[in-house]
Design a protein around this motif. Structure first.
Motif, PDB file in Angstrom:
ATOM      1  N   UNK A  19       0.785  -1.149   0.010  1.00 46.89           N
ATOM      2  CA  UNK A  19       0.038   0.014  -0.110  1.00 46.89           C
ATOM      3  C   UNK A  19       0.651   1.446   0.032  1.00 46.89           C
ATOM      4  N   UNK A  20       2.101   1.246   0.681  1.00 44.64           N
ATOM      5  CA  UNK A  20       3.123   2.251   0.605  1.00 44.64           C
ATOM      6  C   UNK A  20       3.431   2.479  -0.734  1.00 44.64           C
ATOM      7  N   UNK A  27       1.800   9.626  -6.157  1.00 44.95           N
ATOM      8  CA  UNK A  27       2.563  11.140  -5.821  1.00 44.95           C
ATOM      9  C   UNK A  27       2.407  11.594  -4.556  1.00 44.95           C
ATOM     10  N   UNK A  28       1.954  10.532  -3.657  1.00 50.10           N
ATOM     11  CA  UNK A  28       1.945  10.795  -2.089  1.00 50.10           C
ATOM     12  C   UNK A  28       3.600  10.669  -1.656  1.00 50.10           C
ATOM     13  N   UNK A  29       3.593  11.039  -0.295  1.00 51.83           N
ATOM     14  CA  UNK A  29       5.160  10.891   0.194  1.00 51.83           C
ATOM     15  C   UNK A  29       5.252  10.228   1.479  1.00 51.83           C
ATOM     16  N   UNK A  30       4.702   9.020   1.495  1.00 51.07           N
ATOM     17  CA  UNK A  30       4.760   8.398   2.960  1.00 51.07           C
ATOM     18  C   UNK A  30       6.136   8.321   3.347  1.00 51.07           C
ATOM     19  N   UNK A  31       6.499   8.516   4.446  1.00 48.24           N
ATOM     20  CA  UNK A  31       7.679   8.441   5.154  1.00 48.24           C
ATOM     21  C   UNK A  31       8.442   7.058   5.166  1.00 48.24           C
ATOM     22  N   UNK A  32       9.643   7.162   5.081  1.00 51.79           N
ATOM     23  CA  UNK A  32      10.290   6.179   4.709  1.00 51.79           C
ATOM     24  C   UNK A  32       9.944   4.529   5.929  1.00 51.79           C
ATOM     25  N   UNK A  33       9.841   5.333   7.042  1.00 55.73           N
ATOM     26  CA  UNK A  33       9.776   4.152   8.394  1.00 55.73           C
ATOM     27  C   UNK A  33       8.361   4.293   8.691  1.00 55.73           C
ATOM     28  N   UNK A  71      -7.505   8.112   9.479  1.00 55.09           N
ATOM     29  CA  UNK A  71      -7.979   7.347   8.115  1.00 55.09           C
ATOM     30  C   UNK A  71      -6.918   7.963   6.886  1.00 55.09           C
ATOM     31  N   UNK A  72      -6.393   7.106   6.550  1.00 54.09           N
ATOM     32  CA  UNK A  72      -5.626   7.213   5.464  1.00 54.09           C
ATOM     33  C   UNK A  72      -5.174   6.225   4.395  1.00 54.09           C
ATOM     34  N   UNK A  73      -4.375   6.120   3.650  1.00 54.80           N
ATOM     35  CA  UNK A  73      -3.993   5.183   2.324  1.00 54.80           C
ATOM     36  C   UNK A  73      -5.201   4.711   1.813  1.00 54.80           C
ATOM     37  N   UNK A  74      -6.202   5.442   1.672  1.00 52.45           N
ATOM     38  CA  UNK A  74      -7.376   4.911   0.965  1.00 52.45           C
ATOM     39  C   UNK A  74      -7.108   5.081  -0.556  1.00 52.45           C
ATOM     40  N   UNK A  75      -6.784   4.059  -1.003  1.00 50.14           N
ATOM     41  CA  UNK A  75      -6.279   3.812  -2.514  1.00 50.14           C
ATOM     42  C   UNK A  75      -7.046   2.683  -3.057  1.00 50.14           C
ATOM     43  N   UNK A  76      -7.593   2.832  -4.347  1.00 46.84           N
ATOM     44  CA  UNK A  76      -8.079   1.663  -5.082  1.00 46.84           C
ATOM     45  C   UNK A  76      -7.309   1.812  -6.435  1.00 46.84           C
ATOM     46  N   UNK A  77      -6.851   0.453  -6.956  1.00 46.15           N
ATOM     47  CA  UNK A  77      -6.109   0.605  -8.077  1.00 46.15           C
ATOM     48  C   UNK A  77      -6.835   1.220  -9.181  1.00 46.15           C
ATOM     49  N   UNK A 106      -7.064  13.965   3.182  1.00 50.46           N
ATOM     50  CA  UNK A 106      -7.321  13.355   1.956  1.00 50.46           C
ATOM     51  C   UNK A 106      -7.143  14.239   0.765  1.00 50.46           C
ATOM     52  N   UNK A 107      -7.221  13.391  -0.363  1.00 47.41           N
ATOM     53  CA  UNK A 107      -6.939  14.301  -1.530  1.00 47.41           C
ATOM     54  C   UNK A 107      -8.219  15.256  -1.825  1.00 47.41           C
ATOM     55  N   UNK A 108      -7.682  16.219  -2.607  1.00 46.53           N
ATOM     56  CA  UNK A 108      -8.700  17.419  -2.850  1.00 46.53           C
ATOM     57  C   UNK A 108      -9.798  17.069  -3.571  1.00 46.53           C
ATOM     58  N   UNK A 109      -9.501  16.099  -4.760  1.00 47.05           N
ATOM     59  CA  UNK A 109     -10.629  15.744  -5.554  1.00 47.05           C
ATOM     60  C   UNK A 109     -11.678  14.997  -4.731  1.00 47.05           C
TER      61      UNK A 109
END
Length: 168
Positions: A19-20, A27-33, A71-77, A106-109
């Protein structure tokens, strides 16, 4: 929806790393750890949607002491978006955080969709980028956290987050 069975499961740490990677592709920037830290905070707070055996959607719903959730990482392929898979995962995540205050970044869209779920806009992010010049000498006020006892770090952090972080 597709004819294959759609299931929702709690992620493993390896799933969270997947998921990361999806987040980075968005284009998100999850931290390395970050993945390992949040997973330790609530290993049940990461859900993945599967179409058959294929992971196609993710959401994090980290519960901090039954007082606050994030809540985060809300992603659908991309090829599975708009087919209801994400919404089913969203509902499972919100059910997991039922009864507590929930925040999200969350994303603006998607802001109108978040409003439909009861969220209210609190602030807007502004992102900057550029070069940083690192001084040769580190200030006496800067500490290497690996040299500080965890309970001291937790005490410091709790003052800002109002959360009990000593339960790790």
């Amino acid at each position: 929806m597709n004819n294959q069975e759609y299931t929702i499961k709690t992620m493993s740490l390896d799933d969270l790393k997947l998921a990361s990677n999806w987040a980075a592709l968005e284009g998100w920037n999850p931290g390395k750890f970050d993945a390992e830290c949040y997973f330790k905070a609530d290993p049940n707070g990461f859900l993945m949607g599967y179409l058959g055996d294929e992971p196609i959607a993710s959401i994090s719903v980290v519960n901090y002491g039954n007082e606050f959730g994030f809540l985060g990482f809300y992603i659908v392929k991309p090829e599975y978006r708009g087919k209801g898979f994400g919404y089913k995962l969203w509902q499972a995540g919100m059910n997991y955080l039922s009864g507590i205050n929930v925040g999200l970044d969350g994303v603006v869209a998607q802001q109108d969709n978040y409003k439909k779920s009861g969220f209210k806009l609190a602030y807007q992010n502004v992102r900057f980028e550029g070069s940083v010049v690192v001084p040769k000498a580190i200030s006496d006020a800067v500490y290497n956290l690996s040299e500080v006892a965890f309970d001291k770090v937790a005490q410091f952090e709790t003052a800002f987050s109002q959360l009990n972080v000593t339960n790790f």
